[in-house]
Structure formats: C-alpha cells, structure tokens
Write an enzyme that holds these catalytic residues in place. Structure first.
Site, short mmCIF file in Angstrom:
data_model
loop_
_atom_site.label_atom_id
_atom_site.label_comp_id
_atom_site.label_asym_id
_atom_site.label_seq_id
_atom_site.Cartn_x
_atom_site.Cartn_y
_atom_site.Cartn_z
N GLU A 43 23.23 47.96 24.48
CA GLU A 43 23.52 46.53 24.51
C GLU A 43 22.90 45.84 25.71
O GLU A 43 22.82 46.41 26.79
CB GLU A 43 25.04 46.33 24.61
CG GLU A 43 25.79 47.01 23.51
CD GLU A 43 27.30 46.94 23.71
OE1 GLU A 43 28.02 47.38 22.83
OE2 GLU A 43 27.74 46.44 24.76
N CYS A 76 22.39 41.20 31.65
CA CYS A 76 23.21 42.37 31.94
C CYS A 76 22.61 43.52 31.12
O CYS A 76 22.64 43.49 29.89
CB CYS A 76 24.63 42.03 31.51
SG CYS A 76 25.80 43.34 31.72
N CYS A 116 28.40 56.56 28.22
CA CYS A 116 28.71 56.79 29.64
C CYS A 116 29.67 57.96 29.74
O CYS A 116 30.54 58.13 28.89
CB CYS A 116 29.34 55.54 30.24
SG CYS A 116 29.66 55.66 32.02
N CYS A 146 36.16 55.49 32.30
CA CYS A 146 37.09 54.54 32.92
C CYS A 146 38.04 54.06 31.81
O CYS A 146 37.61 53.76 30.69
CB CYS A 146 36.35 53.37 33.54
SG CYS A 146 35.24 53.88 34.89
N CYS A 157 37.43 50.80 29.63
CA CYS A 157 36.05 50.45 29.29
C CYS A 157 35.65 51.01 27.93
O CYS A 157 35.81 52.21 27.67
CB CYS A 157 35.11 50.97 30.37
SG CYS A 157 33.37 50.69 30.00
N GLU A 164 26.16 54.36 33.72
CA GLU A 164 26.31 54.40 35.18
C GLU A 164 24.91 54.57 35.78
O GLU A 164 24.32 55.66 35.72
CB GLU A 164 27.23 55.56 35.57
CG GLU A 164 27.25 55.90 37.03
CD GLU A 164 27.49 54.73 37.97
OE1 GLU A 164 28.47 53.98 37.79
OE2 GLU A 164 26.68 54.55 38.90
N SER A 194 25.24 48.03 39.80
CA SER A 194 26.69 48.21 39.85
C SER A 194 27.02 49.69 39.61
O SER A 194 26.52 50.30 38.68
CB SER A 194 27.34 47.34 38.76
OG SER A 194 28.73 47.49 38.77
N SER A 233 32.31 49.20 41.69
CA SER A 233 33.49 48.99 40.86
C SER A 233 34.66 49.70 41.53
O SER A 233 34.75 50.92 41.49
CB SER A 233 33.25 49.55 39.46
OG SER A 233 32.23 48.81 38.83
N ILE A 234 35.53 48.93 42.17
CA ILE A 234 36.67 49.50 42.90
C ILE A 234 37.88 49.62 41.97
O ILE A 234 38.42 50.70 41.74
CB ILE A 234 37.01 48.64 44.14
CG1 ILE A 234 35.84 48.64 45.13
CG2 ILE A 234 38.29 49.14 44.80
CD1 ILE A 234 35.60 49.93 45.88
N HIS A 235 38.30 48.48 41.44
CA HIS A 235 39.33 48.39 40.40
C HIS A 235 40.74 48.86 40.79
O HIS A 235 41.70 48.56 40.07
CB HIS A 235 38.91 49.11 39.11
CG HIS A 235 37.63 48.61 38.52
ND1 HIS A 235 37.22 47.31 38.61
CD2 HIS A 235 36.65 49.26 37.84
CE1 HIS A 235 36.05 47.16 38.02
NE2 HIS A 235 35.68 48.32 37.54
N HIS A 267 38.14 41.94 29.99
CA HIS A 267 37.61 41.50 28.69
C HIS A 267 38.42 42.25 27.64
O HIS A 267 38.35 43.49 27.59
CB HIS A 267 36.13 41.90 28.63
CG HIS A 267 35.29 40.95 27.87
ND1 HIS A 267 35.49 40.68 26.55
CD2 HIS A 267 34.24 40.20 28.25
CE1 HIS A 267 34.58 39.80 26.15
NE2 HIS A 267 33.82 39.48 27.16
N CYS A 307 31.12 45.43 28.32
CA CYS A 307 30.51 46.75 28.30
C CYS A 307 30.89 47.60 27.08
O CYS A 307 32.04 47.99 26.92
CB CYS A 307 30.99 47.43 29.58
SG CYS A 307 30.09 48.84 30.07
N1 SAH Z 1 28.99 52.06 35.50
C1 SAH Z 1 28.74 50.89 36.31
C2 SAH Z 1 28.09 49.74 35.57
C3 SAH Z 1 28.52 49.41 34.15
S1 SAH Z 1 30.05 48.60 33.88
C4 SAH Z 1 30.05 50.44 36.95
O1 SAH Z 1 31.09 50.91 36.53
O2 SAH Z 1 29.98 49.67 37.88
C5 SAH Z 1 29.94 47.05 34.67
C6 SAH Z 1 31.29 46.49 35.07
O3 SAH Z 1 32.07 46.10 33.92
C7 SAH Z 1 32.14 47.51 35.83
O4 SAH Z 1 32.73 46.93 36.96
C8 SAH Z 1 33.18 47.88 34.76
O5 SAH Z 1 34.32 48.42 35.33
C9 SAH Z 1 33.40 46.55 34.10
N2 SAH Z 1 34.09 46.59 32.81
C10 SAH Z 1 34.11 47.57 31.88
N3 SAH Z 1 34.90 47.25 30.83
C11 SAH Z 1 35.39 46.02 31.11
C12 SAH Z 1 36.27 45.14 30.40
N4 SAH Z 1 36.78 45.45 29.22
N5 SAH Z 1 36.56 43.96 31.01
C13 SAH Z 1 36.02 43.61 32.22
N6 SAH Z 1 35.19 44.39 32.90
C14 SAH Z 1 34.88 45.59 32.37
#
Ligand code: SAH
Length: 384
Positions: free
Chosen positions: A121, A134, A141, A145, A148, A190, A221, A244-246, A316, A359
């Site tokens: 995508e 993007c 992947c 996570c 995701c 990633e 990222s 991506s800390i989260h 999202h 994503c």
């Molecule tokens: N693997 C890398 C880059 C791809 S994801 C990373 O994790 O940084 C890009 C960003 O989208 C990341 O911060 C990921 O956590 C976030 N992401 C994934 N699913 C999401 C969702 N449903 N809503 C919002 N952000 C999301």
C-alpha cells in the site's frame, strides 16, 4: 467505526488473478534497484563496452527517476538501436496498480501488486502545498504491534529499492502525475528491518539526479530497531527519524509491541538521545490503554531526555483489533499535559478514514487475514 465505501471511489484495475497479467519475470538486470552512483557506473561501463559516449549514462539515468519512462523505447532522445540494446541488457520493473481509492478528504490510497503477486500500500496525503506520500518498505511486517493491521498479516518479504522508490515512480507516471513533496516510511513494514533495501532507496529519493526530494522532507519511522537507527545516523544527509513509542513504560509497551523485549525503551531512548538530529515520537492514542495522566507524565520524561517532538496520533479504527480511539477531549488533555512539561506536541488528524487508509488496512480488506509466511523477528529478515 465502519468503513463507508459509498463515499469513496474504488477503481479495480486488475483482473481478480494478478498472476494473469504478470507474464514471465525478466532475467535481465533491473536498473531501478541501483542507487544513483551505482547505476551511473553500471551504465558507463556498459556504454564503454559498446563504444558509446559516456554522456549517454546521465541521459539514460535522467529517464529512470527524474523524468521517468515506462520502458526504454520511450527514451526517444536516444538512437533506436541504443534503446533496443538497453532493452536486451536491462529492464525497468513496474508495479501494477491494483486499486486506487480516494477519500472525501482528498487522501488517496494505492494498492500495488508486485511481480510475485504480493500487495503493498501507498497513501498520498495532500495538505495545502504539500503532498506527503506514505510508502511501504516490506510486504507485511514481523513485529505484530497489537493495534496494527499490517502486524496481523505477518511478514511476507522485504521490498527491493525498485519496489520502495518505485511507489513514488509509479505515481509520477500517472496522468496527471502525482509529485510528492514529502515522504514518510509509515506504510507497511519496518524500514529498519530492511536496511539493505531502504539504504539505496534513500539515495534514490533524495539525489537531485533521481527523485530530488529534500532529506529533511523524508522521514523514516521505526519501532526502535537500534542497528537501523545507528546506520541512519551514519548517513550524512539530514533524513528525519520518527520512533513509534506508543507506551511510556516497558511493562505496557511490551503488551502492545512485542519488539520491546528485544529493544527495550531505555535503549531506544538512549539511541534517540545520541541521534544528531531532532527525533519525533509517534504515540497512537488507544482509549483507556495509554491515554491516562500517568502516561503523559512518563512520556514527557522520556521526551525530555532526548528532546523529542511528540506526535499524538488518533487510532485509525479500521481493523484495530479490539482497541478504541481515545476521545478527542482525552487527546487534548494529554497534549496539554505534555506541553505543560515543556514537550513540543502536535495532535495529528486522522486522514482517509473512509478508505481504510491506516497501515495494512486496504490489503487486509482485499485478502482477508492470511497465514503469515514468517513471523520470527530474527529469521529471514534483513536487519540493518
Ligand atoms: N514499522 C514502522 C513504520 C510503519 S507503521 C513503525 O512502526 O514506526 C507507521 C506508524 O503507523 C507507526 O507509528 C504505527 O504504530 C502506526 N499505526 C499502525 N496502525 C495504526 C492504526 N490503526 N492507527 C494509527 N496508527 C497506526
């Protein structure tokens, strides 16, 4: 939130079996997999063997990325015999546009099919004068996570430079062309676990002889893959790093991001602190999970340790597997708490909500959940 497809235009372009339109894979060398200097050297060598003038190399290279062509036969500034000879030695790979969807907010999502049927995508997000693309760096992947959609489909394979930078190239080949001003590696995959593919791609994106996008407008990222962060910091260009800390504690983070076991928060923060440019923290707001006052206090501490800028991202909701987005007032309170502690913070708008633009969501919608080919973090994945 349900996806409302009556509000968006989906244009199915391929027959249902992508293999039908693929044909045999060419055996010649793909010039689009080479970084600019390598491609020019290769072309100069090839031209030299044929007694052709060296200036032709730059002429040909200009038609790979900067003013791209669909095939060598379109480089009409070259003699016909030379175009034919190029076609016998090399090829230019294409990505097949499988679906193009436009959201009400102008966001567009592209699903591309690779030569082996893998789907990836790309999302184009217009914002005033800017067009942010993007892009994906892997098909699927391995990181899993919890929130995701790409993680849920598992790892399929790394993408080649021709497939990563190729996403930008394909959009330039559209009529009318889409010309991105900014690139974020926030599509599928990633990037730091495919450094071998991402490293030459960064040169292709940035080099003025290729796609010519300023390094400060290109953001990688990562979940915090340390060797990748080091490799990026060793490049001389000013590429931007987002992490991506989260979750602001190991305890919570490992429940959301299994990779935290391999790269714990303290090590990721230490790597961010030594990165010679300002780092952005990505923090997806998960209702009732990571959006409380205590999390803001902990996150502010981490951000201050490495002078990070914080992006708060509303979840999202498509395919988000049991999580709910934090309500807007909760996000606003969280942002205020960070700012009160001296942390620069932005609240991102969710874009493309009606087209599953986060994503992995479109591919998941198309294929359903697939049994992953490989999900181990250390296995077939090419780490930096
Ligand atoms: N693997 C890398 C880059 C791809 S994801 C990373 O994790 O940084 C890009 C960003 O989208 C990341 O911060 C990921 O956590 C976030 N992401 C994934 N699913 C999401 C969702 N449903 N809503 C919002 N952000 C999301």
């Amino acid at each position: 939130m349900t996806l409302d497809h009556s509000m968006s235009t989906a244009l199915p372009i391929l027959p249902s079996d992508p293999a039908a339109s693929r044909g045999a894979s060419p055996v010649t060398e793909n010039l689009l997999d080479l970084a600019p200097d390598a491609a020019l050297t290769r072309l100069q060598g090839w031209l030299g063997e044929r007694g052709e003038p060296a200036y032709r190399a730059a002429q040909i290279f200009a038609r790979l990325w900067a003013r791209p062509v669909r095939g060598f036969d379109e480089i009409t500034e070259l003699p016909k015999a030379l175009r034919e000879a190029l076609g016998e030695s090399f090829h230019l790979s294409r990505l097949t546009l499988s679906t193009r969807q436009r959201s009400n907010d102008g966001t567009e999502k592209f699903l591309f099919c690779m030569h082996d049927g893998q789907l990836i995508e790309t999302v184009a997000i217009p914002d005033g004068d800017r067009l942010t693309l993007c892009i994906s760096s892997q098909a699927g992947c391995a990181l899993q996570c919890a929130f995701c959609a790409t993680g849920a489909m598992g790892f399929q394979r790394n993408l080649l430079p021709s497939e990563i930078a190729g996403q930008v190239r394909e959009l330039r080949l559209l009529d009318p062309p889409l010309l991105p001003t900014n690139i974020v590696f926030m599509g599928m995959g990633e990037p730091m676990m495919n450094w071998k593919g991402v490293d030459p791609t960064l040169s292709l994106l940035n080099d003025p002889r290729a796609l010519g996008i300023g390094a400060r407008h290109i953001t990688i990222s990562t979940v915090g893959v340390l060797p990748g962060i080091i490799a990026l910091s060793e490049r001389p260009e000013q590429f931007r790093l987002a992490i991506s800390i989260h979750a602001p504690s190991d305890e919570l983070r490992k429940t959301l991001m299994p990779v935290n076991t391999k790269y714990p928060l303290a090590e990721v923060i230490a790597a961010a602190a030594t990165f010679d440019r300002r780092v952005t923290f990505e923090y997806v707001m998960l209702g009732g999970v990571n959006d409380q006052a205590v999390h803001a206090t902990q996150l502010a501490q981490l951000a201050r340790e490495c002078r990070a800028f914080v992006n708060l991202i509303p979840l999202h909701p498509g395919g988000s597997m049991g999580f709910t987005p934090s309500p807007a007032p909760v996000i606003a309170t969280f942002a205020r708490a960070l700012r009160a502690r001296g942390v620069e913070t932005a609240v991102r708008r969710s874009r493309g909500l009606d087209i599953a633009a986060a994503c992995g969501q479109l591919r998941t919608e198309r294929l359903g959940r697939r049994v992953p080919v490989a999900t181990e973090i250390d296995g077939q994945i090419d780490e930096a």
